[in-house]
Write a protein that holds these residues in place. Structure first.
Motif, PDB file in Angstrom:
ATOM      1  N   UNK A  29       1.226  55.874  -4.552  1.00 36.76           N
ATOM      2  CA  UNK A  29       2.404  55.498  -3.779  1.00 36.76           C
ATOM      3  C   UNK A  29       3.327  56.713  -3.584  1.00 36.76           C
ATOM      4  N   UNK A  30       3.550  57.490  -4.646  1.00 37.69           N
ATOM      5  CA  UNK A  30       4.421  58.658  -4.565  1.00 37.69           C
ATOM      6  C   UNK A  30       3.770  59.758  -3.721  1.00 37.69           C
ATOM      7  N   UNK A  31       2.457  59.925  -3.837  1.00 36.20           N
ATOM      8  CA  UNK A  31       1.748  60.921  -3.018  1.00 36.20           C
ATOM      9  C   UNK A  31       1.923  60.595  -1.539  1.00 36.20           C
ATOM     10  N   UNK A  32       1.849  59.323  -1.210  1.00 37.54           N
ATOM     11  CA  UNK A  32       2.035  58.902   0.180  1.00 37.54           C
ATOM     12  C   UNK A  32       3.446  59.229   0.672  1.00 37.54           C
ATOM     13  N   UNK A  33       4.450  58.970  -0.161  1.00 42.92           N
ATOM     14  CA  UNK A  33       5.845  59.268   0.204  1.00 42.92           C
ATOM     15  C   UNK A  33       6.033  60.764   0.387  1.00 42.92           C
ATOM     16  N   UNK A  34       5.478  61.567  -0.519  1.00 44.28           N
ATOM     17  CA  UNK A  34       5.629  63.027  -0.441  1.00 44.28           C
ATOM     18  C   UNK A  34       4.937  63.569   0.808  1.00 44.28           C
ATOM     19  N   UNK A  35       3.747  63.081   1.117  1.00 41.83           N
ATOM     20  CA  UNK A  35       3.060  63.595   2.300  1.00 41.83           C
ATOM     21  C   UNK A  35       3.787  63.171   3.580  1.00 41.83           C
ATOM     22  N   UNK A  36       4.362  61.971   3.599  1.00 39.34           N
ATOM     23  CA  UNK A  36       5.166  61.543   4.748  1.00 39.34           C
ATOM     24  C   UNK A  36       6.397  62.437   4.887  1.00 39.34           C
ATOM     25  N   UNK A  70       6.544  64.136 -13.230  1.00 36.83           N
ATOM     26  CA  UNK A  70       6.781  63.228 -14.357  1.00 36.83           C
ATOM     27  C   UNK A  70       5.568  62.326 -14.594  1.00 36.83           C
ATOM     28  N   UNK A  71       5.008  61.792 -13.520  1.00 36.69           N
ATOM     29  CA  UNK A  71       3.837  60.910 -13.640  1.00 36.69           C
ATOM     30  C   UNK A  71       2.658  61.686 -14.210  1.00 36.69           C
ATOM     31  N   UNK A  72       2.413  62.891 -13.691  1.00 46.18           N
ATOM     32  CA  UNK A  72       1.287  63.699 -14.184  1.00 46.18           C
ATOM     33  C   UNK A  72       1.464  64.047 -15.662  1.00 46.18           C
ATOM     34  N   UNK A  73       2.692  64.341 -16.057  1.00 51.40           N
ATOM     35  CA  UNK A  73       2.981  64.655 -17.464  1.00 51.40           C
ATOM     36  C   UNK A  73       2.683  63.439 -18.347  1.00 51.40           C
ATOM     37  N   UNK A  74       3.103  62.258 -17.897  1.00 55.02           N
ATOM     38  CA  UNK A  74       2.871  61.035 -18.667  1.00 55.02           C
ATOM     39  C   UNK A  74       1.378  60.698 -18.722  1.00 55.02           C
ATOM     40  N   UNK A  91      -1.560  53.676 -18.320  1.00 60.62           N
ATOM     41  CA  UNK A  91      -2.318  54.782 -17.736  1.00 60.62           C
ATOM     42  C   UNK A  91      -2.992  54.352 -16.432  1.00 60.62           C
ATOM     43  N   UNK A  92      -3.592  53.192 -16.439  1.00 61.08           N
ATOM     44  CA  UNK A  92      -4.241  52.669 -15.233  1.00 61.08           C
ATOM     45  C   UNK A  92      -3.231  52.453 -14.117  1.00 61.08           C
ATOM     46  N   UNK A  93      -2.083  51.884 -14.456  1.00 63.77           N
ATOM     47  CA  UNK A  93      -1.032  51.652 -13.467  1.00 63.77           C
ATOM     48  C   UNK A  93      -0.535  52.968 -12.870  1.00 63.77           C
ATOM     49  N   UNK A  94      -0.327  53.959 -13.718  1.00 62.66           N
ATOM     50  CA  UNK A  94       0.135  55.260 -13.224  1.00 62.66           C
ATOM     51  C   UNK A  94      -0.896  55.895 -12.294  1.00 62.66           C
ATOM     52  N   UNK A  95      -2.166  55.844 -12.682  1.00 62.00           N
ATOM     53  CA  UNK A  95      -3.226  56.485 -11.884  1.00 62.00           C
ATOM     54  C   UNK A  95      -3.521  55.758 -10.577  1.00 62.00           C
ATOM     55  N   UNK A  96      -3.567  54.429 -10.627  1.00 60.28           N
ATOM     56  CA  UNK A  96      -4.042  53.665  -9.475  1.00 60.28           C
ATOM     57  C   UNK A  96      -2.947  53.090  -8.582  1.00 60.28           C
ATOM     58  N   UNK A  97      -1.726  52.964  -9.106  1.00 61.67           N
ATOM     59  CA  UNK A  97      -0.663  52.350  -8.321  1.00 61.67           C
ATOM     60  C   UNK A  97       0.478  53.336  -8.061  1.00 61.67           C
ATOM     61  N   UNK A  98       1.102  53.781  -9.140  1.00 61.99           N
ATOM     62  CA  UNK A  98       2.315  54.591  -9.021  1.00 61.99           C
ATOM     63  C   UNK A  98       2.071  55.938  -8.348  1.00 61.99           C
TER      64      UNK A  98
END
Length: 164
Positions: free
Chosen positions: A35-42, A64-68, A25-32
């Protein structure tokens, strides 16, 4: 009544299992996710989003990340953390026990009874609500238990019980 008991048992987690879920959970919230938000905004800044693969796949991965994250958060909120090392009745099979048994074919097996979210059958970890675990629960060394399997009823003899 049996369904309510199964639901309650499905909330059991060992301290190690809960720690693994918290780490994910911590990895998904703080890392994954960041990183994906940055890619999507770019990718969104690159213009047409309808044919932009980075944007489309990034948005899908975010869902998928939000669901998990929701799943893990809910599971951890409802979890009943049970430490098998604190078990006082070590002569009987309960949650967290590692049980060695022999089946009708004289094949010896070893399983550890853990929570539904901790199952890894390849390493001998089975769910507390599985038919095998239900048959083994509360038994003692030397007891013979019957497990109903798709191939028919099987008789198992308990060889040893261990706790961490």
């Amino acid at each position: 009544m049996a369904e309510a008991a199964t639901v309650a048992l499905s909330r059991y987690l060992s301290p190690d299992g809960a720690a693994r879920m918290r780490a994910e959970l911590t990895d998904l919230r703080l890392v994954e996710r960041p990183k994906i938000v940055e890619i999507v905004s770019w990718a969104a800044g690159n213009g047409d989003r309808s044919e932009n693969g980075d944007y489309i796949y990034g948005k899908r991965r975010l869902r998928e990340i939000d669901r998990r994250i929701r799943f893990l958060s809910k599971r951890l909120d409802q979890a009943v953390i049970v430490d098998p090392a604190a078990q006082s009745l070590r002569d009987r099979v309960f949650f967290g026990a590692t049980v060695a048994y022999v089946d009708e074919d004289d094949a010896e097996h070893r399983v550890t009874i853990l929570g539904c979210d901790e199952v890894d059958t390849a390493s001998g970890q089975i769910s507390l609500v599985s038919p095998l675990a239900r048959a083994l629960l509360r038994s003692r060394v030397g007891d013979e238990v019957t497990v109903n399997t798709p191939g028919g009823a099987r008789v198992l003899e308990i060889l040893s019980i261990g706790y961490p």
